[in-house]
Scaffold this active site. Sequence first.
Site, mmCIF file in Angstrom:
data_model
loop_
_atom_site.group_PDB
_atom_site.id
_atom_site.type_symbol
_atom_site.label_atom_id
_atom_site.label_comp_id
_atom_site.label_asym_id
_atom_site.label_seq_id
_atom_site.Cartn_x
_atom_site.Cartn_y
_atom_site.Cartn_z
ATOM 1 N N GLY A 14 0.827 -1.200 0.000
ATOM 2 C CA GLY A 14 0.000 0.000 0.000
ATOM 3 C C GLY A 14 0.859 1.247 0.000
ATOM 4 O O GLY A 14 1.998 1.236 -0.471
ATOM 5 N N CYS A 15 0.336 2.308 0.554
ATOM 6 C CA CYS A 15 1.043 3.591 0.594
ATOM 7 C C CYS A 15 2.392 3.446 1.292
ATOM 8 O O CYS A 15 2.464 2.990 2.428
ATOM 9 C CB CYS A 15 0.180 4.630 1.320
ATOM 10 S SG CYS A 15 1.035 6.180 1.610
ATOM 11 N N PHE A 16 3.454 3.865 0.619
ATOM 12 C CA PHE A 16 4.775 3.694 1.215
ATOM 13 C C PHE A 16 5.010 4.566 2.429
ATOM 14 O O PHE A 16 5.892 4.288 3.235
ATOM 15 C CB PHE A 16 5.907 3.811 0.197
ATOM 16 C CG PHE A 16 5.903 4.996 -0.739
ATOM 17 C CD1 PHE A 16 5.441 6.243 -0.385
ATOM 18 C CD2 PHE A 16 6.410 4.833 -2.017
ATOM 19 C CE1 PHE A 16 5.484 7.320 -1.267
ATOM 20 C CE2 PHE A 16 6.466 5.891 -2.914
ATOM 21 C CZ PHE A 16 5.995 7.138 -2.537
#
Length: 184
Positions: A14-16
Amino acid sequence: MDNNNLETIVFGGGCFWCVESCFNMLKGVKSAISGYSGGHKDNPTYQEVCTGETGHAEVVEITYDPAIISYEQLMDVFFFLHDPTQLNRQGNDIGTQYRSVIYYKDDAEKQRAELALRTSEESGRWTGKYVTEFAPFEKFWAAEQYHQGYYNENPTQPYCSAVVGPKIQKFKKHFGELGMLNAD
C-alpha cells in the site's frame, strides 16, 4: 549494527508512507526508503506511478542487520501492516501501485517469502485469500526526497492524520510489546 553484514529486502504493502515510517522504528533496520519497483519505466516519478500506467508499485527498500532482526520478523511486520487479501488496493488507496508484493532476489528468498505468507495465512490475522504477488527483484527507484520520512515531517497532513497515524499507533502497540522497537 554490523554494516558489513547488512541485507536488503523490497516489498510493497500500500502507501509507502505507512510502511516506511513503521520499518524505520524497528531495531536492526538501518534504513527504510520509499520508492518504486516492478514497472517498465526507468526513473519513474510519483505522478507517473499514480497513473497506474508504469507498472510500478509503491515499495519500501529495507536495509537491515540479520543478526538483530530476522527476515521472518520483517515478513511478520510486513503482513501486519497491510491487508494482503485486498487486490490492488489498501483501504481507499486504489490502483496497481498499491498492490501487495514481495520482490525476491533468488529462489531461496522466494521460498522464505512464500513460507512467511503461509505462516501469516495460518495465523488467521486476515480473513480471505491472500493476493500478495511474488516477483523477481529487478530495480528499485528511490521516490522523490519529499516522500522520505513523509509522516515524520507532516503528521498533521489530513491523510497522515487519518490513515498513517492510526496505523503507526497500532504498530507501536503490537511490536513495542514484543520489544522490537528502537527506544528513541
